[in-house]
Design an enzyme around this catalytic site. Structure first.
Site, short mmCIF file in Angstrom:
data_model
loop_
_atom_site.label_atom_id
_atom_site.label_comp_id
_atom_site.label_asym_id
_atom_site.label_seq_id
_atom_site.Cartn_x
_atom_site.Cartn_y
_atom_site.Cartn_z
N GLU A 12 0.81 -1.22 0.00
CA GLU A 12 0.00 0.00 0.00
C GLU A 12 0.84 1.27 0.00
O GLU A 12 0.32 2.35 -0.30
CB GLU A 12 -0.95 -0.01 1.20
N ASP A 197 -12.23 -5.45 -2.34
CA ASP A 197 -13.13 -6.61 -2.21
C ASP A 197 -14.47 -6.12 -1.71
O ASP A 197 -14.63 -4.95 -1.36
CB ASP A 197 -12.54 -7.65 -1.25
#
Length: 229
Positions: A12, A197
């Site tokens: 990230e 997701d």
């Protein structure tokens, strides 16, 4: 101005770290703070580790050592609001814990004693994030982001969180802890995350597959913000 950026995982923060000139590295417990310049701006980039405690430890170290003027939390999230899809952006107006419960003593669900029920994001930072995301052609939803020490991967868990927090847009594992530390130190913050997701039974497979896309999308937005701050 020095801009603080927080991401939990190496994936990230990698894009931003690799763009950093004159980079230095400081390790505090499990956290790593990279300092340098991105596009000529002073940046302190924290890789905190996963979960609320790691995020709080790292953010406290970031604020004490690097002393940023604001904090942007970047990375991935599970999208639970209607219409969100992988790669879309969620921006916080507020953050709450979905796994804290002191309601027996009269507090709101998610509220901890001596703290507000919700940690409000800095409106100027949130407005800027939304403006840049829309200019980049990204699909954006703005609102409540909920945090807890669980990877949400079932419809039952989503249903419970939505029952407690009907306006929730995204779920993840660090943002509210980061927000609580920023609140304590009176440092403005915002959360800008990309959906990896849907928080359902397929979430773990989706997360593994789409984390790189989420990291790319959220990093692009943060870069746009750096240029304007």
């Amino acid at each position: 101005m020095k801009i603080g950026i927080v991401g939990a995982m190496a994936q990230e923060v990698e894009i931003l770290k690799n763009l950093m000139a004159d980079r230095t590295e400081t390790r505090v417990a499990s956290a790593v703070i990279f300092e340098g310049k991105i596009n000529g701006k002073d940046v302190a980039l924290l890789q905190s580790g996963i979960g609320k405690v790691a995020a709080a430890i790292g953010t406290t170290a970031l604020l004490q050592l690097a002393k940023p003027d604001c904090v942007i939390n970047t990375g991935s999230a599970g999208g639970v609001a209607k219409g969100l899809k992988v790669g879309d952006i969620v921006i916080s107006d507020e953050t709450r814990y979905h796994d804290a419960d002191v309601t027996a003593f009269g507090y709101e669900k998610g509220q901890l004693p001596a703290n507000p029920a919700a940690f409000l994001s800095d409106k100027k930072l949130a407005d800027l994030a939304q403006e840049i995301a829309e200019k980049q052609g990204q699909s954006v939803k703005r609102g409540l982001i909920c945090s807890g020490d669980s990877f949400i991967n079932s419809e039952d868990k989503i249903a419970q969180i939505k029952a407690d927090f009907p306006n929730v847009t995204g779920v993840e594992m660090e943002a509210t802890a980061i927000a609580q530390v920023c609140y304590a130190f009176n440092v403005p913050f915002v959360v800008v995350r990309a959906i990896s997701d849907g928080g359902d039974g397929k979430a773990s497979m989706s997360f593994e597959e789409f984390l790189p896309l989420a990291a790319k999308q959220s990093s692009a937005l943060v870069l746009g913000m750096i240029d304007r701050l």
